[in-house]
Design an enzyme around this catalytic site. Structure first.
Site, PDB file in Angstrom:
ATOM      1  CE  LYS A 193      -0.905   1.732   4.553  1.00 40.11           C
ATOM      2  NZ  LYS A 193      -1.704   1.957   5.714  1.00 40.11           N
ATOM      3  CG  HIS A 212       0.262  -4.965   7.563  1.00 41.75           C
ATOM      4  ND1 HIS A 212       0.271  -3.719   7.022  1.00 41.75           N
ATOM      5  CD2 HIS A 212       0.076  -4.791   8.884  1.00 41.75           C
ATOM      6  CE1 HIS A 212       0.086  -2.830   7.967  1.00 41.75           C
ATOM      7  NE2 HIS A 212      -0.028  -3.449   9.119  1.00 41.75           N
ATOM      8  CE  LYS A 250      -2.457  -6.381  12.521  1.00 44.43           C
ATOM      9  NZ  LYS A 250      -1.234  -6.464  13.323  1.00 44.43           N
ATOM     10  CD  GLU A 289      -1.954   3.870  13.681  1.00 49.05           C
ATOM     11  OE1 GLU A 289      -0.754   3.663  13.477  1.00 49.05           O
ATOM     12  OE2 GLU A 289      -2.700   4.374  12.844  1.00 49.05           O
ATOM     13  CG  HIS A 321      -5.215  -1.306   7.134  1.00 48.72           C
ATOM     14  ND1 HIS A 321      -4.549  -2.215   6.348  1.00 48.72           N
ATOM     15  CD2 HIS A 321      -4.336  -0.305   7.355  1.00 48.72           C
ATOM     16  CE1 HIS A 321      -3.322  -1.780   6.120  1.00 48.72           C
ATOM     17  NE2 HIS A 321      -3.173  -0.622   6.720  1.00 48.72           N
TER      18      HIS A 321
HETATM   19  P1  NAD Z   1      11.850   3.726   2.018  1.00 52.31           P
HETATM   20  O1  NAD Z   1      11.854   5.107   1.414  1.00 52.31           O
HETATM   21  O2  NAD Z   1      12.423   3.514   3.356  1.00 52.31           O
HETATM   22  O3  NAD Z   1      12.595   2.732   1.016  1.00 52.31           O
HETATM   23  C1  NAD Z   1      12.427   2.797  -0.367  1.00 52.31           C
HETATM   24  C2  NAD Z   1      13.370   1.820  -1.041  1.00 52.31           C
HETATM   25  O4  NAD Z   1      13.191   1.970  -2.451  1.00 52.31           O
HETATM   26  C3  NAD Z   1      14.858   2.050  -0.782  1.00 52.31           C
HETATM   27  O5  NAD Z   1      15.502   0.796  -0.698  1.00 52.31           O
HETATM   28  C4  NAD Z   1      15.340   2.772  -2.045  1.00 52.31           C
HETATM   29  O6  NAD Z   1      16.708   2.523  -2.352  1.00 52.31           O
HETATM   30  C5  NAD Z   1      14.471   2.108  -3.071  1.00 52.31           C
HETATM   31  N1  NAD Z   1      14.314   2.956  -4.282  1.00 52.31           N
HETATM   32  C6  NAD Z   1      13.755   4.183  -4.380  1.00 52.31           C
HETATM   33  N2  NAD Z   1      13.861   4.623  -5.667  1.00 52.31           N
HETATM   34  C7  NAD Z   1      14.492   3.656  -6.370  1.00 52.31           C
HETATM   35  C8  NAD Z   1      14.889   3.511  -7.724  1.00 52.31           C
HETATM   36  N3  NAD Z   1      14.663   4.457  -8.650  1.00 52.31           N
HETATM   37  N4  NAD Z   1      15.498   2.366  -8.098  1.00 52.31           N
HETATM   38  C9  NAD Z   1      15.727   1.390  -7.201  1.00 52.31           C
HETATM   39  N5  NAD Z   1      15.381   1.458  -5.892  1.00 52.31           N
HETATM   40  C10 NAD Z   1      14.782   2.590  -5.488  1.00 52.31           C
HETATM   41  O7  NAD Z   1      10.316   3.242   1.932  1.00 52.31           O
HETATM   42  P2  NAD Z   1       9.613   2.141   2.856  1.00 52.31           P
HETATM   43  O8  NAD Z   1       9.097   2.798   4.080  1.00 52.31           O
HETATM   44  O9  NAD Z   1      10.489   0.958   2.985  1.00 52.31           O
HETATM   45  O10 NAD Z   1       8.310   1.793   1.985  1.00 52.31           O
HETATM   46  C11 NAD Z   1       8.354   1.009   0.808  1.00 52.31           C
HETATM   47  C12 NAD Z   1       6.914   0.844   0.311  1.00 52.31           C
HETATM   48  O11 NAD Z   1       6.139   0.192   1.287  1.00 52.31           O
HETATM   49  C13 NAD Z   1       6.199   2.164   0.038  1.00 52.31           C
HETATM   50  O12 NAD Z   1       5.307   1.974  -1.018  1.00 52.31           O
HETATM   51  C14 NAD Z   1       5.426   2.410   1.319  1.00 52.31           C
HETATM   52  O13 NAD Z   1       4.308   3.202   1.116  1.00 52.31           O
HETATM   53  C15 NAD Z   1       5.021   0.992   1.659  1.00 52.31           C
HETATM   54  N6  NAD Z   1       4.746   0.761   3.069  1.00 52.31           N
HETATM   55  C16 NAD Z   1       5.686   1.003   4.022  1.00 52.31           C
HETATM   56  C17 NAD Z   1       5.413   0.740   5.347  1.00 52.31           C
HETATM   57  C18 NAD Z   1       6.448   0.960   6.414  1.00 52.31           C
HETATM   58  O14 NAD Z   1       6.145   0.614   7.554  1.00 52.31           O
HETATM   59  N7  NAD Z   1       7.595   1.486   6.119  1.00 52.31           N
HETATM   60  C19 NAD Z   1       4.164   0.230   5.719  1.00 52.31           C
HETATM   61  C20 NAD Z   1       3.209  -0.030   4.728  1.00 52.31           C
HETATM   62  C21 NAD Z   1       3.530   0.242   3.404  1.00 52.31           C
END
Ligand code: NAD
Length: 483
Positions: A148, A178, A182, A216, A240
């Site tokens: 998401k 996710h 659960k 939360e 969710h």
């Molecule tokens: P983040 O910004 O921490 O990580 C992004 C990753 O993408 C990094 O590894 C970066 O190197 C890579 N990336 C970005 N641009 C790139 C490119 N052009 N080529 C190759 N790699 C590239 O983001 P995150 O928090 O890990 O989230 C990732 C996804 O998961 C997003 O869509 C976010 O909305 C979703 N998400 C995250 C969470 C969370 O808890 N962090 C929860 C639910 C959903």
């Protein structure tokens, strides 16, 4: 209780965004846990990928650090971590350019399951799918996993679906929510469809209303820019809470197969009535004293984005007509607590003198902070002194049921193994996501057109006064947040 672990087939899992927050906190630790319990065969490989230049050794080191930080509950970590790290490889790919794709092609094996996990922002989904397709990496036995947010409205969700479906078949696309991973959420299905006790009562004749709460205690926490463009409706309700509502309200599927379950969920979403503005309470946390305010946290002093929403929802079908579903979610509330409460109707008549009105049973499916199911019942107050009644909860905590030494599986852990197994039951189908946006879009559009402003609520409270009124005017009360 000993759980049976069935190893999955050998696989190559390519984790795009392997240096990101989600990969480090959830996906890699989840994979490690599955390795620890013996679910990963020796031939399994995890290929990290991101645009950061590094070699496999550096990736192993960063994964080691992440696992040490995010698996505090792993007693045998020291013994198993080195063997897990051997499964890891790394390929640098800038997914918006041509760089790295051929290197990736070279490390993938032809004869094993291939999973591409896109732990990157949604703006990159279509690019990655397209490149995988062009480079011939998307074999018929490949799966693609996306996170998401899956769009911010119906139009963008459709565009994302089209981008993915141009390169992968629907049965290869795994859209993660996710919450569906659960333990309790799946237990809700077991409770409903593996027991004969509840299903006859699971309808408007016996259920007064349902409350779904995802509260939360934390605020926006470093995600301000994203959240302020999104708000509770897009960030939590569309995915969710709608998913939890679907599993609670859906008809029994004829069999436990991915499409049979998802067909029933889509029918619920399509049966949702449009929600009137009077049936919605929007809120934004604001401390009069300053400091702990949504607007400060997101750096936007005039933001009208909601950090809280409560709404009364009608599922317009035979089973639920006249039984409302009240949904509520918010940030910076009194406690971190998520549950589905099915509130049964009061007994129609009391035979006991001096007890007043008897309250209905409440079945609570608790998702957070701990998972479990309780049933509020009325019994005789034990001991002498005449027949007095009191309420007790029949309690089934999973931690107790499984034994204190059994670690509960994290949602990501289960879902990533389902991807490898090719089981889409706990993933959202494209039409499901679009149906949810089609229901949510007019609500958001109305706020935008009327310049609706969320009501203020105190940080650490249970939300704005307007949310309480939503229930009070129907002669009902929200369940207490925070014990
Ligand atoms: P983040 O910004 O921490 O990580 C992004 C990753 O993408 C990094 O590894 C970066 O190197 C890579 N990336 C970005 N641009 C790139 C490119 N052009 N080529 C190759 N790699 C590239 O983001 P995150 O928090 O890990 O989230 C990732 C996804 O998961 C997003 O869509 C976010 O909305 C979703 N998400 C995250 C969470 C969370 O808890 N962090 C929860 C639910 C959903």
């Amino acid at each position: 209780m000993v759980s049976r672990v069935i190893p999955v087939d050998p696989f190559d899992l390519v984790l795009f965004g392997a240096t990101g927050d989600l990969a480090k906190r959830k996906i890699l630790p989840g994979l490690f846990h599955r390795f620890e319990v013996g679910q990963m065969p020796p031939e399994a490989r995890i290929i990290g990928s991101a645009r950061t230049e590094m070699d496999a050794e550096a990736f192993r080191q960063s994964t080691k650090d992440a696992i040490e930080e995010f698996t505090p509950d792993s007693p045998n970590r020291a013994k198993t971590l080195a063997a897990f790290l051997e499964r890891l490889d790394y390929v640098t790919v800038d997914v918006s350019s041509d760089q790295g794709w051929q290197d990736l092609a070279q490390v993938l094996r032809p004869d094993v399951v291939r999973a591409f996990y896109l732990s990157v922002g949604p703006s990159l989904f279509a690019d990655i799918a397209g490149r995988l397709h062009e480079c011939g990496l998307a074999t018929p036995d490949s799966r693609i996993v996306v996170e998401k947010p899956f769009g911010r409205d119906l139009a963008s969700a459709r565009a994302l679906n089209e981008g993915l479906r141009a390169c992968f078949e629907e049965h290869q696309i795994y859209r993660i929510d996710h919450y569906l991973g659960k333990e309790t959420v799946q237990n809700l299905m077991a409770l409903r469809f593996a027991n004969s006790l509840f299903e006859p009562l699971w309808n408007a004749t016996h259920v007064d209303h349902v409350q779904i709460t995802v509260a939360e205690s934390i605020g926006i926490d470093g995600r301000g820019a994203y959240y302020d463009q999104s708000g509770a409706m897009r960030d939590m309700v569309q995915n969710h809470l709608v998913q939890l509502l679907c599993l609670t309200a859906m008809e029994p599927p004829s069999k436990f197969t991915p499409n049979a379950v998802r067909d029933e969920k889509v029918k619920v979403i399509e049966a949702l009535d449009p929600v009137e503005p009077a049936d919605i309470a929007r809120g934004q946390y604001r401390a009069d004293t300053g400091g702990d305010s949504y607007r400060d946290h997101v750096g936007n002093s005039s933001s009208s984005t909601e950090s809280f929403i409560a709404m009364k929802v009608s599922v317009a079908n035979w089973r639920w007509s006249g039984t409302p579903f009240y949904l509520r979610t918010g940030k910076r509330l009194r406690a971190r607590e998520s549950e589905i409460a099915v509130v049964f109707r009061d007994p129609p008549h009391t035979i006991f003198p001096n007890v007043g009105r008897l309250r209905g049973n409440v079945l609570v499916i608790r998702l957070q902070p701990d998972e479990g199911i309780t049933l509020r019942t009325t019994i005789k107050d034990p001991g002498p002194g005449g027949l007095r009644l009191s309420e007790v909860s029949l309690d089934m905590s999973f931690a107790d049921a499984l034994g204190a030494d059994v670690r509960q599986q994290d949602a990501y852990e289960r879902l990533v193994m389902d991807v490898i197994r090719g089981d889409q039951t706990l993933f959202m189908r494209g039409d499901e996501v679009e149906a949810a946006w089609a229901w949510v879009d007019p609500i958001i559009r109305n706020w935008e057109e009327t310049g609706d402003q969320p009501a203020a609520y105190d940080p650490g409270s249970s939300g704005p006064e307007e949310a309480l009124m939503l229930m009070h005017r129907d002669g009902r009360r929200w369940r207490h947040i925070g014990g």
